[in-house]
Structures are given as C-alpha cells and as structure tokens.
Scaffold this motif. Structure first.
Motif, short mmCIF file in Angstrom:
data_model
loop_
_atom_site.label_atom_id
_atom_site.label_comp_id
_atom_site.label_asym_id
_atom_site.label_seq_id
_atom_site.Cartn_x
_atom_site.Cartn_y
_atom_site.Cartn_z
N SER A 87 -32.33 1.35 4.04
CA SER A 87 -32.31 2.69 4.62
C SER A 87 -32.04 3.71 3.53
CB SER A 87 -31.23 2.79 5.70
OG SER A 87 -31.51 1.91 6.77
N LEU A 88 -32.94 4.68 3.39
CA LEU A 88 -32.80 5.73 2.38
C LEU A 88 -33.42 6.99 2.96
CD1 LEU A 88 -31.96 6.52 -0.53
CD2 LEU A 88 -34.26 5.83 -1.26
N ASP A 89 -32.58 7.90 3.43
CA ASP A 89 -33.06 9.04 4.20
C ASP A 89 -33.26 10.30 3.39
OD1 ASP A 89 -33.15 7.64 6.68
OD2 ASP A 89 -30.98 7.78 6.78
N SER A 90 -32.97 10.24 2.11
CA SER A 90 -33.25 11.37 1.23
C SER A 90 -33.30 10.88 -0.21
CB SER A 90 -32.19 12.47 1.37
OG SER A 90 -32.46 13.54 0.46
N LEU A 91 -34.09 11.55 -1.02
CA LEU A 91 -34.14 11.28 -2.45
C LEU A 91 -33.34 12.31 -3.23
CD1 LEU A 91 -37.89 10.25 -2.76
CD2 LEU A 91 -35.88 8.75 -2.93
N ARG A 92 -32.55 13.09 -2.53
CA ARG A 92 -31.68 14.08 -3.16
C ARG A 92 -30.23 13.72 -2.82
NH1 ARG A 92 -35.05 19.60 -1.49
NH2 ARG A 92 -37.13 18.70 -1.86
N ALA A 93 -29.43 13.58 -3.85
CA ALA A 93 -28.07 13.05 -3.67
C ALA A 93 -27.26 13.85 -2.66
CB ALA A 93 -27.36 13.00 -5.02
N GLU A 94 -27.36 15.18 -2.72
CA GLU A 94 -26.54 16.00 -1.83
C GLU A 94 -26.98 15.85 -0.38
OE1 GLU A 94 -30.04 18.52 -2.98
OE2 GLU A 94 -28.71 17.09 -4.01
N ARG A 95 -28.26 15.69 -0.16
CA ARG A 95 -28.75 15.48 1.21
C ARG A 95 -28.39 14.08 1.70
NH1 ARG A 95 -34.83 18.03 1.78
NH2 ARG A 95 -34.25 20.23 1.65
N PHE A 96 -28.55 13.10 0.83
CA PHE A 96 -28.15 11.73 1.17
C PHE A 96 -26.69 11.73 1.63
CE2 PHE A 96 -26.07 7.78 0.03
CZ PHE A 96 -26.94 6.80 0.47
N GLU A 97 -25.84 12.43 0.90
CA GLU A 97 -24.42 12.47 1.25
C GLU A 97 -24.21 13.16 2.59
OE1 GLU A 97 -20.12 13.84 -0.69
OE2 GLU A 97 -21.92 13.60 -1.94
#
Length: 316
Positions: free
Chosen positions: A122-132
């Motif tokens: 599961s990986l819902d964003s490729l941007r660290a801040e959005r992932f968080e």
C-alpha cells in the motif's frame, strides 16, 4: 493424476481464492481504513497459529488454490513466521501478502523461503508529506525502500494506491512515471463505502473512468489480459508503465467474484461488504464441505452499497 476439487457456488462462480486475515492490528492509521483512536482485538481471541493453518489446509483440501495473507498489517502478528511457513507448505498455485511495507524488508528472506512471493504494498502518495497525512506515520522512505528492495530481489510486487480526491488524485502521472522507471505495476483503488469514513465517500471518491479519461489525453493505453475473476483491469503505456484499476464502486465485479475471507477469529465470510458467514473454530475437517456450501450460498451477485465495519477488522 489426482484431480483437485472444484468449488462452485450456486451461481456458477468458481471459488478458488482465500484472503486470510492474521490480525486487525496495524501500526499505520490510514484515514480510509480506521479511526485514529482504535481498539484492536485482544490477542487471546485470535485463532492460534496451528489452528489457523489447519483451517486454511482444510479449505485448500476443498478446492481453494490461492491464498493471500492480510491484516490489519500481517507482519504485526507475533506468530507471523509460524503461520507463513505452515501455509507455505500447502499445495497452492499462488501465495501472496498485502502489507503497508513498514516491516517488509526484514521479512523478504522468510517470504522467499516459504514461497510467498506475490507482494502488494500500500502506497497512497509519492510525496512524503502527503504519505504522512494519509497514513499518519513518518515512514515514507522506509516503505518505498522496502518496495524497491523487494523488486530487486525478484518479487513480483505491485503498488496499491487508494485514490482520494483532493489528497492524491493529482499524482496519477507521478505514479505512472514511477511504474515505468522501476517496472512495478501500480493499481488505483476506488474509495469504498467502508467503515467510519463512508459518510465522506461522495466528497472523496474518484472513479476509475475519470482517471482513465485523464490518462488517455496523454497516453495510449493498451489493455493487459487478465483472468475472468481478476479484481483489477490493467493497461500498459508506451513508456512501459503498467496501471491497473480496482473499480469496486463504479464497476463492481461481484458477478465473477471467486473469493472467500477467513478472519483472524476464524469467521469464514462470503463477501468483503457483508459479515455473513460461518465460524470455523471447532468445525472438524469432514464438515468443511457443508460449511463451504452454506457460505458460498451467501455470496451476493450484486454490489452491497456499504458496510459500517472498518476495513482493518475485515481484512484487506
């Protein structure tokens, strides 16, 4: 040659896939999956490893050919190795696992040894801040690193990304570039009416059709062949990306569903969207055929609109 049994439900669907939930515990708090404050099942209520493996073995003996371990987060189960080894010893055509990726890297040798090689991350964003923001954890680099390590080790990994309007739906092109660069298929999942956030569905939902229309403005999408009971339909692009869609809301696949689910407490359920099923705890193997007949008869032929039970309690 011994003929394997074939499970067929009253509507002619061949039932051959089993999702096995090891636990509802997860160290992530993905917004679409569970509330921030959550109570997990006491470990004493979970089916012990030997009993859980015996249940899976009994279902395999009746015709199940593919098993996927789920959670919560399956690596959160303390006896993960024992269960993974037990299931891996069964005569399966396909053995896989769905994970948030946090502890994937350390488990790759074990997964390889037991033949559990079909890994979905599961990986819902490729941007660290959005992932968080989505997962409510700071583990973006660790998850991406484990995903790439698994790919380098030869695992046929896939990325699962839940599309959320206003949160990550503008990253579709980024995910295609990621797929092309690393040779990792990406599958976009429609936001489902499951759990405490189902009331936000209409605001957050992005359909597969909308994304496909966007992509066709910039890419030639070539369909990828799939088995009739596949949950996803996929395309390849000219630059080598592979993108799939699990359009549970806009294009439900109930008519060809081949899955059953076994919860961590031993409940064999007929559908993701329904708690209907039968408990397997205490059921002798010679009665499994009758239980399966009952449960398969509970499988719906059309889409159930919603379920209040959170996803982490059901099994991904």
């Amino acid at each position: 040659m011994e003929l394997l049994p074939v499970l067929t439900d009253p509507h002619g669907r061949r039932i051959r896939k089993l999702r096995v939930q090891l636990t509802d515990v997860c160290n992530f708090r993905c917004t679409y999956c569970m509330p921030l404050s959550v109570r997990f099942q006491p470990s004493a209520t979970l089916v012990p490893p030997d009993e859980l493996v015996a249940m899976v073995a009994g279902l395999v003996g009746e015709g199940v050919t593919q098993v996927r371990l789920t959670g919560g987060e399956p690596f959160s189960r303390r006896e993960f190795q024992e269960i993974a080894e037990g299931v891996g010893a069964l005569p399966l055509q396909k053995y896989g696992l769905t994970t948030n990726g946090h502890r994937l890297a350390e488990h790759l040798p074990l997964l390889d040894a037991v033949g559990c090689r079909h890994v979905n991350v599961s990986l819902d964003s490729l941007r660290a801040e959005r992932f968080e923001a989505i997962t409510r954890t700071p583990f973006f680099d660790r998850v991406v690193g484990a995903l790439l390590e698994a790919k380098a080790a030869g695992f046929p990994v896939k990325v699962n990304c839940v599309l959320i309007r206003g949160a990550n739906d503008d990253e579709v092109e980024d995910f295609l570039a990621f797929s092309a660069r690393h040779g990792i298929p990406v599958r976009f999942l429609e936001y489902m009416k499951i759990g405490p956030q189902r009331g936000e569905h209409d605001r957050l939902f992005v359909s597969a059709g909308e994304i496909i229309d966007r992509l066709r403005q910039r890419h030639a999408l070539v369909p990828v062949g799939a088995e009739p009971d596949a949950t996803a339909f996929s395309f390849r692009t000219d630059d080598g990306a592979e993108v799939g869609f699990i359009a549970s809301e806009s294009r439900p696949f109930c008519a060809t569903c081949s899955r059953l689910r076994l919860t961590a407490r031993g409940h064999l359920r007929a559908c993701l969207m329904s708690e209907d099923g039968r408990d397997l705890r205490g059921v002798p193997p010679e009665h499994y055929a009758a239980v399966l007949t009952d449960v398969m008869a509970m499988k719906p032929t059309g889409r159930i609109e919603e379920i209040a039970q959170p996803m982490h309690e059901i099994g991904g």
